[in-house]
Motif scaffolding. Structure first.
Motif, PDB file in Angstrom:
ATOM      1  N   ARG A  32       0.837  -1.202   0.000  1.00  0.00           N
ATOM      2  CA  ARG A  32       0.000   0.000   0.000  1.00  0.00           C
ATOM      3  C   ARG A  32       0.870   1.250   0.000  1.00  0.00           C
ATOM      4  O   ARG A  32       0.570   2.220  -0.690  1.00  0.00           O
ATOM      5  N   ILE A  35       2.424   1.534  -3.477  1.00  0.00           N
ATOM      6  CA  ILE A  35       1.410   1.963  -4.445  1.00  0.00           C
ATOM      7  C   ILE A  35       1.109   3.447  -4.273  1.00  0.00           C
ATOM      8  O   ILE A  35       1.035   4.194  -5.248  1.00  0.00           O
ATOM      9  N   LYS A  36       0.974   3.887  -3.023  1.00  0.00           N
ATOM     10  CA  LYS A  36       0.732   5.312  -2.762  1.00  0.00           C
ATOM     11  C   LYS A  36       1.885   6.151  -3.329  1.00  0.00           C
ATOM     12  O   LYS A  36       1.669   7.151  -4.011  1.00  0.00           O
ATOM     13  N   LEU A  39       1.770   6.131  -7.145  1.00  0.00           N
ATOM     14  CA  LEU A  39       0.747   7.048  -7.659  1.00  0.00           C
ATOM     15  C   LEU A  39       1.244   8.494  -7.596  1.00  0.00           C
ATOM     16  O   LEU A  39       1.029   9.278  -8.531  1.00  0.00           O
ATOM     17  N   ASP A  43       2.016  11.022 -10.848  1.00  0.00           N
ATOM     18  CA  ASP A  43       1.563  12.413 -10.934  1.00  0.00           C
ATOM     19  C   ASP A  43       2.740  13.357 -11.169  1.00  0.00           C
ATOM     20  O   ASP A  43       2.659  14.291 -11.965  1.00  0.00           O
ATOM     21  N   ARG A 169      -2.276   4.316 -13.641  1.00  0.00           N
ATOM     22  CA  ARG A 169      -2.840   4.886 -12.408  1.00  0.00           C
ATOM     23  C   ARG A 169      -4.064   4.079 -11.992  1.00  0.00           C
ATOM     24  O   ARG A 169      -4.222   3.706 -10.839  1.00  0.00           O
ATOM     25  N   ARG A 170      -4.948   3.781 -12.951  1.00  0.00           N
ATOM     26  CA  ARG A 170      -6.143   2.986 -12.656  1.00  0.00           C
ATOM     27  C   ARG A 170      -5.761   1.590 -12.147  1.00  0.00           C
ATOM     28  O   ARG A 170      -6.377   1.073 -11.218  1.00  0.00           O
ATOM     29  N   GLN A 173      -4.595   1.834  -8.586  1.00  0.00           N
ATOM     30  CA  GLN A 173      -5.722   2.113  -7.695  1.00  0.00           C
ATOM     31  C   GLN A 173      -6.548   0.841  -7.453  1.00  0.00           C
ATOM     32  O   GLN A 173      -6.995   0.602  -6.330  1.00  0.00           O
ATOM     33  N   ASP A 176      -4.592  -1.327  -5.029  1.00  0.00           N
ATOM     34  CA  ASP A 176      -4.707  -0.775  -3.677  1.00  0.00           C
ATOM     35  C   ASP A 176      -6.050  -1.152  -3.058  1.00  0.00           C
ATOM     36  O   ASP A 176      -6.117  -1.542  -1.888  1.00  0.00           O
ATOM     37  N   LYS A 177      -7.098  -1.069  -3.823  1.00  0.00           N
ATOM     38  CA  LYS A 177      -8.440  -1.415  -3.345  1.00  0.00           C
ATOM     39  C   LYS A 177      -8.494  -2.891  -2.927  1.00  0.00           C
ATOM     40  O   LYS A 177      -9.041  -3.227  -1.869  1.00  0.00           O
ATOM     41  N   ARG A 180      -6.514  -3.490   0.331  1.00  0.00           N
ATOM     42  CA  ARG A 180      -7.284  -3.027   1.491  1.00  0.00           C
ATOM     43  C   ARG A 180      -8.333  -4.058   1.893  1.00  0.00           C
ATOM     44  O   ARG A 180      -8.537  -4.339   3.067  1.00  0.00           O
TER      45      ARG A 180
END
Length: 184
Positions: A32, A35-36, A39, A43, A169-170, A173, A176-177, A180
């Motif tokens: 996580r 991944i954060k 991301l 950007d 990016r998708r 995300q 990450d989902k 979690r």
């Protein structure tokens, strides 16, 4: 080799295994964080999505079912596979992307480290995992081939890279989902 030498080797192996299993137990938290950070780096690599690229949008349709298996090991295998594909895509002809080189390098390094950690934690000997990995591998390969072909068809131009960056990016995300959900 004497008994003391064998004992020391045994302790080293035990410590390495313990450290490795501790790292594997904390892997979802590490993932996580990576991944954060990834991301953020995506950007930072480029600016806002260029307006001239809006009409060129492409739907690659990530195969979300590959991230839905019940066993954590299969999900780890799938995530490792996704990271390998993303690493491959972002190791190609990036000259027209005009991205921040430092951020790109950090992004690649983070992916590489995550691949290495996942490979060390994944149980590869069980055929159940192997079969599931093969099914997922084919779906992921097809998805990432679409992106690769898109980049080639557009001659790796700025818009194709920006669209691919948005797609990665998708992917991150979605991962990450899933991570979690696995932790809950």
């Amino acid at each position: 080799m004497n008994a003391l030498g064998l004992t020391q080797i045994g302790l080293i192996l035990l410590c390495t295994t313990t450290i490795s299993s501790l790292q594997c137990n904390h892997l979802p938290l590490q993932q996580r964080k990576v991944i954060k950070k990834s991301l953020q780096l995506l950007d930072k690599m480029g600016k806002n999505f260029p307006r001239q690229c809006l009409r060129e949008k492409m739907s690659f349709r990530f195969p979300e079912q590959v991230l839905k298996p019940r066993q954590k090991e299969i999900v780890k295998v799938t995530i490792e596979e996704i990271f390998q594909h993303i690493f491959y895509i972002f190791s190609k002809n990036l000259t027209l992307a005009a991205w921040d080189g430092t951020a790109l390098e950090q992004f690649q390094n983070g992916l590489y480290q995550q691949i290495e950690q996942l490979e060390a934690c994944i149980i590869k000997k069980q055929t159940h995992y192997f079969q599931s990995k093969e099914v997922n591998r084919l779906k992921l390969k097809k998805y990432f081939q679409k992106i690769d072909c898109f980049l080639k068809d557009k001659q790796h131009n700025l818009c194709s890279w920006e669209i691919s960056r948005a797609e990665m990016r998708r992917c991150l995300q979605l991962i990450d989902k899933v991570i979690r959900k696995l932790n809950n």
